[in-house]
Motif scaffolding. Structure first.
Motif, PDB file in Angstrom:
ATOM      1  N   VAL A 148       3.770 -12.806  -0.321  1.00 21.58           N
ATOM      2  CA  VAL A 148       3.883 -11.316  -0.397  1.00 21.58           C
ATOM      3  C   VAL A 148       2.871 -10.645   0.249  1.00 21.58           C
ATOM      4  O   VAL A 148       1.508 -10.917  -0.031  1.00 21.58           O
ATOM      5  CB  VAL A 148       4.209 -10.797  -1.812  1.00 21.58           C
ATOM      6  CG1 VAL A 148       4.255  -9.224  -1.897  1.00 21.58           C
ATOM      7  CG2 VAL A 148       5.564 -11.482  -2.273  1.00 21.58           C
ATOM      8  N   GLU A 149       2.887  -9.572   1.241  1.00 21.32           N
ATOM      9  CA  GLU A 149       2.120  -8.655   1.500  1.00 21.32           C
ATOM     10  C   GLU A 149       2.632  -7.189   1.519  1.00 21.32           C
ATOM     11  O   GLU A 149       4.069  -7.089   1.469  1.00 21.32           O
ATOM     12  CB  GLU A 149       1.760  -8.660   3.160  1.00 21.32           C
ATOM     13  CG  GLU A 149       1.131  -9.985   3.212  1.00 21.32           C
ATOM     14  CD  GLU A 149       0.377 -10.405   4.739  1.00 21.32           C
ATOM     15  OE1 GLU A 149       0.750  -9.416   5.362  1.00 21.32           O
ATOM     16  OE2 GLU A 149      -0.134 -11.471   4.825  1.00 21.32           O
ATOM     17  N   VAL A 150       2.046  -6.182   1.593  1.00 20.66           N
ATOM     18  CA  VAL A 150       2.371  -4.863   1.418  1.00 20.66           C
ATOM     19  C   VAL A 150       3.435  -4.580   2.857  1.00 20.66           C
ATOM     20  O   VAL A 150       2.782  -5.063   3.756  1.00 20.66           O
ATOM     21  CB  VAL A 150       1.309  -3.763   1.383  1.00 20.66           C
ATOM     22  CG1 VAL A 150       0.310  -3.723   2.225  1.00 20.66           C
ATOM     23  CG2 VAL A 150       1.942  -2.482   0.835  1.00 20.66           C
ATOM     24  N   GLY A 151       4.332  -3.746   2.702  1.00 22.76           N
ATOM     25  CA  GLY A 151       5.116  -3.447   3.896  1.00 22.76           C
ATOM     26  C   GLY A 151       4.498  -2.092   4.614  1.00 22.76           C
ATOM     27  O   GLY A 151       3.615  -1.336   4.065  1.00 22.76           O
ATOM     28  N   THR A 152       5.162  -2.001   5.681  1.00 25.86           N
ATOM     29  CA  THR A 152       4.808  -0.760   6.501  1.00 25.86           C
ATOM     30  C   THR A 152       5.957  -0.220   7.200  1.00 25.86           C
ATOM     31  O   THR A 152       7.216  -0.602   6.617  1.00 25.86           O
ATOM     32  CB  THR A 152       3.962  -1.309   7.766  1.00 25.86           C
ATOM     33  OG1 THR A 152       4.772  -1.658   8.647  1.00 25.86           O
ATOM     34  CG2 THR A 152       2.704  -1.845   7.350  1.00 25.86           C
ATOM     35  N   ALA A 153       5.932   1.240   7.441  1.00 23.63           N
ATOM     36  CA  ALA A 153       7.327   1.758   7.951  1.00 23.63           C
ATOM     37  C   ALA A 153       7.752   0.965   9.219  1.00 23.63           C
ATOM     38  O   ALA A 153       9.053   1.249   9.366  1.00 23.63           O
ATOM     39  CB  ALA A 153       6.759   3.365   8.394  1.00 23.63           C
ATOM     40  N   THR A 154       7.111   0.175   9.786  1.00 18.77           N
ATOM     41  CA  THR A 154       7.491  -0.827  10.729  1.00 18.77           C
ATOM     42  C   THR A 154       8.298  -2.090  10.172  1.00 18.77           C
ATOM     43  O   THR A 154       8.701  -2.649  11.151  1.00 18.77           O
ATOM     44  CB  THR A 154       6.450  -0.822  11.941  1.00 18.77           C
ATOM     45  OG1 THR A 154       5.668  -1.433  11.492  1.00 18.77           O
ATOM     46  CG2 THR A 154       6.159   0.570  12.542  1.00 18.77           C
ATOM     47  N   SER A 155       8.381  -2.288   9.230  1.00 17.45           N
ATOM     48  CA  SER A 155       8.621  -3.421   8.734  1.00 17.45           C
ATOM     49  C   SER A 155      10.093  -3.688   8.627  1.00 17.45           C
ATOM     50  O   SER A 155      11.093  -2.810   8.175  1.00 17.45           O
ATOM     51  CB  SER A 155       8.189  -3.820   7.410  1.00 17.45           C
ATOM     52  OG  SER A 155       6.811  -3.948   6.845  1.00 17.45           O
ATOM     53  N   THR A 156      10.745  -4.531   9.326  1.00 18.80           N
ATOM     54  CA  THR A 156      12.213  -4.714   9.712  1.00 18.80           C
ATOM     55  C   THR A 156      12.665  -5.971   8.554  1.00 18.80           C
ATOM     56  O   THR A 156      13.924  -5.965   8.243  1.00 18.80           O
ATOM     57  CB  THR A 156      12.575  -4.980  11.014  1.00 18.80           C
ATOM     58  OG1 THR A 156      11.944  -6.358  11.422  1.00 18.80           O
ATOM     59  CG2 THR A 156      12.275  -3.782  12.040  1.00 18.80           C
ATOM     60  N   LYS A 157      11.862  -6.851   8.022  1.00 16.78           N
ATOM     61  CA  LYS A 157      12.264  -7.880   7.364  1.00 16.78           C
ATOM     62  C   LYS A 157      11.533  -7.736   5.759  1.00 16.78           C
ATOM     63  O   LYS A 157      10.976  -8.289   5.499  1.00 16.78           O
ATOM     64  CB  LYS A 157      11.909  -9.087   7.883  1.00 16.78           C
ATOM     65  CG  LYS A 157      12.664  -9.682   9.146  1.00 16.78           C
ATOM     66  CD  LYS A 157      12.376 -10.674   9.694  1.00 16.78           C
ATOM     67  CE  LYS A 157      13.058 -10.964  10.911  1.00 16.78           C
ATOM     68  NZ  LYS A 157      12.657 -12.459  11.427  1.00 16.78           N
ATOM     69  N   ASN A 158      11.916  -6.356   5.378  1.00 14.09           N
ATOM     70  CA  ASN A 158      11.417  -6.101   4.030  1.00 14.09           C
ATOM     71  C   ASN A 158      12.050  -6.988   3.020  1.00 14.09           C
ATOM     72  O   ASN A 158      13.149  -7.524   2.927  1.00 14.09           O
ATOM     73  CB  ASN A 158      11.643  -4.586   3.530  1.00 14.09           C
ATOM     74  CG  ASN A 158      11.078  -3.761   4.919  1.00 14.09           C
ATOM     75  OD1 ASN A 158       9.980  -3.383   4.726  1.00 14.09           O
ATOM     76  ND2 ASN A 158      12.093  -3.227   5.703  1.00 14.09           N
ATOM     77  N   LEU A 159      11.090  -7.491   2.141  1.00 18.57           N
ATOM     78  CA  LEU A 159      11.691  -8.379   0.856  1.00 18.57           C
ATOM     79  C   LEU A 159      12.125  -7.686  -0.268  1.00 18.57           C
ATOM     80  O   LEU A 159      12.992  -8.049  -1.060  1.00 18.57           O
ATOM     81  CB  LEU A 159      10.430  -9.279   0.631  1.00 18.57           C
ATOM     82  CG  LEU A 159      10.708 -10.312  -0.710  1.00 18.57           C
ATOM     83  CD1 LEU A 159      11.565 -11.214  -0.215  1.00 18.57           C
ATOM     84  CD2 LEU A 159       9.505 -10.972  -1.125  1.00 18.57           C
ATOM     85  N   GLY A 160      11.412  -6.387  -0.631  1.00 16.43           N
ATOM     86  CA  GLY A 160      11.887  -5.618  -1.735  1.00 16.43           C
ATOM     87  C   GLY A 160      10.724  -4.858  -2.201  1.00 16.43           C
ATOM     88  O   GLY A 160       9.787  -4.124  -1.430  1.00 16.43           O
ATOM     89  N   ILE A 161      10.911  -4.360  -3.362  1.00 15.60           N
ATOM     90  CA  ILE A 161       9.964  -3.550  -3.970  1.00 15.60           C
ATOM     91  C   ILE A 161       9.111  -4.441  -5.140  1.00 15.60           C
ATOM     92  O   ILE A 161       9.715  -4.740  -5.843  1.00 15.60           O
ATOM     93  CB  ILE A 161      10.551  -2.304  -4.736  1.00 15.60           C
ATOM     94  CG1 ILE A 161      11.641  -1.525  -3.598  1.00 15.60           C
ATOM     95  CG2 ILE A 161       9.824  -1.277  -5.384  1.00 15.60           C
ATOM     96  CD1 ILE A 161      10.775  -0.776  -2.381  1.00 15.60           C
TER      97      ILE A 161
END
Length: 196
Positions: A51-64
């Motif tokens: 797990v890594e922190v997401g960004t606004a450009t992440s298209t394969k988000n895992l969740g919250i």
């Protein structure tokens, strides 16, 4: 009535349709000494199996992110639950488990970014997020939605479902209104896997 400017990241509030809402999480590893803080309510992604922190450009988000369990806190020598992850509270070689709301059909409440407002026509359209700094006191994220929806036909991280019914943040004609959103770009909504 003016809304309250108090961003809290993304918090689970239900599911699409009439599905049972148990707000369940799944457990994923965080790499030893990962150098970026992750706060409760932040978007996370899965990169090389961790797990890594997401960004606004992440298209394969895992969740919250909903917090983490650390097998041995360096200051106490004992197991520790924390609302946020910080490299400074983890010893090298310890197990760090992230608890993530990873159901792609989960709905989340989140505050609108900046002083922007959304017109009724924004419902059903897509919008990205803006990362906040988070609080090291209570571990809460300060992420918000971006200040506008994407253009017609464009993709973005979230789909706007409706305005929130929170009485303190439901004035859609004023800044800082809360909205209910669903992931639009999610690892479990795509046919390709995360980076290997």
């Amino acid at each position: 009535m003016a809304n309250v400017n108090a961003p809290f990241g993304f918090r689970p509030v239900g599911k699409m349709g009439s599905n049972i809402n148990n707000s369940g999480t799944n457990v994923y590893p965080i790499a030893d000494n990962y150098a970026t803080s992750i706060f409760k309510g932040d978007i996370v992604q899965l990169v090389d199996g961790v797990v890594e922190v997401g960004t606004a450009t992440s298209t394969k988000n895992l969740g919250i992110f909903n917090g983490c369990f650390i097998s041995k806190d360096p200051s106490t020598g004992k197991p520790k639950w924390s609302n946020f992850y910080s490299q400074t509270n983890v010893a090298t070689g310890e197990t760090i488990e992230a608890y993530v709301y990873d159901d792609p059909n989960q709905l989340f409440e989140v505050q609108m970014g900046g002083t922007a407002t959304l017109a009724a026509a924004a419902l059903g359209n897509n919008i990205d997020s803006v990362a906040g700094s988070g609080s090291t006191i209570n571990g809460q994220s300060t992420s918000t939605l971006a200040t506008s929806i994407t253009g017609s036909g464009a993709t973005a991280q979230f789909r706007v479902i409706r305005a929130s019914q929170d009485p303190e943040n439901s004035d859609t004609g004023s800044a800082y209104a809360n909205y209910i959103v669903k992931f639009n770009e999610h690892l479990y909504l795509t046919t390709t896997g995360s980076s290997a």
